[in-house]
Design an enzyme around this catalytic site. Structure first.
Site, PDB file in Angstrom:
ATOM      1  N   CYS A 373       0.842  -1.206   0.000  1.00  0.00           N
ATOM      2  CA  CYS A 373       0.000   0.000   0.000  1.00  0.00           C
ATOM      3  C   CYS A 373       0.878   1.257   0.000  1.00  0.00           C
ATOM      4  O   CYS A 373       1.678   1.450   0.918  1.00  0.00           O
ATOM      5  CB  CYS A 373      -0.919  -0.016   1.221  1.00  0.00           C
ATOM      6  SG  CYS A 373      -1.793   1.551   1.485  1.00  0.00           S
ATOM      7  N   CYS A 376       0.578   3.318   3.234  1.00  0.00           N
ATOM      8  CA  CYS A 376       1.314   2.742   4.368  1.00  0.00           C
ATOM      9  C   CYS A 376       2.798   3.053   4.231  1.00  0.00           C
ATOM     10  O   CYS A 376       3.464   3.426   5.207  1.00  0.00           O
ATOM     11  CB  CYS A 376       1.092   1.224   4.428  1.00  0.00           C
ATOM     12  SG  CYS A 376      -0.611   0.700   4.703  1.00  0.00           S
TER      13      CYS A 376
END
Length: 453
Positions: A373, A376
């Site tokens: 991600c 993230c």
């Protein structure tokens, strides 16, 4: 060509699709320079675009759907052709994309116009997809564009019957509950499909730096993998992305230098602008696409207009159904993130035990993440620094990989909505508290922990 703005990306990008500062093969500059491009070239492109629009209006449409009222049928839905249209010779577009990889946007557009002439449309310059749910500022922007360039935007609207059926069966805001794809399909994808059926090529404002997950590999020209052109079938529509290799800052330099109209929402923190319910400003440090469909995972940052950017081999990773261990190109393993001796890696039994404890002796802050991600990845440094600051304070800092097989559990038991989700497990309390802010810098996270300790 008339000027048009779709809601698939930032309007400013499309408006200035006629050329941006980038590498140029020309060694002689005979006109004043602004940001390393020739003003005369850009103004000439705008002039050609307006003249091309006038030519499109004067030709006879063929194979168009019956018109109930000619005044409201967009030109983009008809086939612009003279008495006969010569078919385009087969072209190796992968080879052409490599040939033009280092070309300037102006050179790319020139090649597109040379090949397709009247049978090409520039998204943001020919028509606009009016979904019926745009911000008031976007409609005001349309009006400004029309007046400045002396044109009329051709609006493509969704089918009223389809919209009515969707709203009656699911309500006005069903996309917050079951994903935005169905609404986008009715309000954006199908209207665009109708418009492109009258063309052999179109030009978009996509850039590689807009979305690390879905746009990092787009070529400057390609056979459109999703939509069909006037001849029908796979390969009947060519998609040009002339600003694919241009960075966002260079786009803005051009806009300011050329006094190009921009949506006033940009000054309010909006970067990527779509429909009002699905768009919000981004915070410092956030990626521009994080303001779109923010309640969903990174997989959902495309509405369907550029669905072909998502490769079949990456579907599991982008959907969060696989292990999330592939790069966007599907060939390499993504290394784990949030690695620090001050961080505790929690397994499924570990997070279950932590969640069940009613009288914890220590407080915990835990990030639910997926290593692939981009959001993230963007907060990794802040979270590692947070762990360092909290070392020895009685607050444990942990991480739990919540994609793949763990995703459903995390959604049902740990309040996972999108990646990353941050939870604070207070000392002596059984219920975790979800971090409510999009601000993921270390100071904001530290304030959150301090307030709940």
């Amino acid at each position: 060509m008339a000027l048009a703005v779709t809601s698939s990306s930032s309007p400013s990008t499309g408006i200035s699709g006629s050329g941006f500062p980038f590498s140029s093969s020309s060694s002689e500059l005979k006109a004043p320079q602004v940001c390393s491009f020739r003003l005369s070239d850009r103004l000439d492109v705008l002039s050609r675009a307006v003249k091309l629009s006038q030519r499109r209006c004067s030709v006879k449409p063929v194979n168009a759907e019956p018109k109930t009222n000619a005044s409201i049928v967009p030109i983009a839905t008809t086939i612009a052709a003279a008495e006969a249209v010569e078919k385009v010779e087969p072209e190796d577009y992968e080879r052409l994309a490599k040939e033009l990889e280092n070309a300037s946007p102006l050179e790319i557009i020139d090649r597109a116009l040379e090949k397709f002439g009247n049978d090409i449309a520039i998204a943001f310059r020919v028509f606009s997809l009016d979904t019926g749910r745009l911000n008031p500022e976007t409609y005001q922007f349309f009006d400004t564009v029309e007046k400045q360039y002396g044109i009329r935007i051709e609006y493509m609207f969704p089918d009223a019957v389809e919209v009515q059926a969707l709203v009656r069966s699911k309500g006005l805001f069903s996309f917050y509950e079951d994903g935005h794809q169905e609404c986008c399909r009715v309000r954006k994808v199908r209207p665009l499909r109708r418009a492109l059926k009258g063309l052999r090529a179109w030009i978009t404002g996509q850039r590689k730096d807009q979305s690390p997950g879905t746009r990092s590999e787009i070529p400057v020209v390609q056979v459109d993998p999703v939509f069909e052109g006037m001849d029908g079938g796979i390969g009947s529509l060519v998609k040009w992305n002339p600003v694919a290799n241009v960075e966002g800052q260079d786009i803005w330099n051009f806009l300011r230098a050329m006094n190009v109209p921009v949506n006033s929402l940009h000054s309010q923190g909006y970067v990527s602008i779509g429909c009002e319910p699905c768009t919000r400003p981004v915070l410092p440090g956030q990626h521009e696409r994080e303001g779109r469909w923010w309640w969903e995972d990174a997989k959902a940052k495309e509405c369907g207009l550029h669905k072909g950017n998502i490769k079949e081999g990456n579907t599991a990773q982008l959907n969060g159904n696989g292990n999330g261990a592939l790069h966007a190109n599907g060939t390499e393993t993504v290394p784990d993130i949030f690695n620090s001796q001050n961080l505790v890696t929690l397994t499924r039994p570990g997070i279950e035990n932590l969640a069940r404890l009613e009288n914890r002796k220590e407080s915990w802050i835990v990030v639910l993440y997926a290593p692939w991600c981009p959001f993230c990845q963007a907060m990794e440094a802040s979270y590692v620094e947070l762990a360092e600051k909290l070392a020895g304070t009685g607050v444990k800092v942990g991480k739990f990989r919540a994609d793949g097989d763990q995703k459903e559990y995390a959604k049902q038991e740990l309040q996972l909505g999108s990646f990353p989700t941050i939870l604070f497990f207070p000392k002596g309390s059984s219920r975790p508290i979800k971090y409510p802010s999009e601000k993921r810098d270390v100071d904001s996270l530290m304030s959150f922990v301090t307030a709940l300790r």
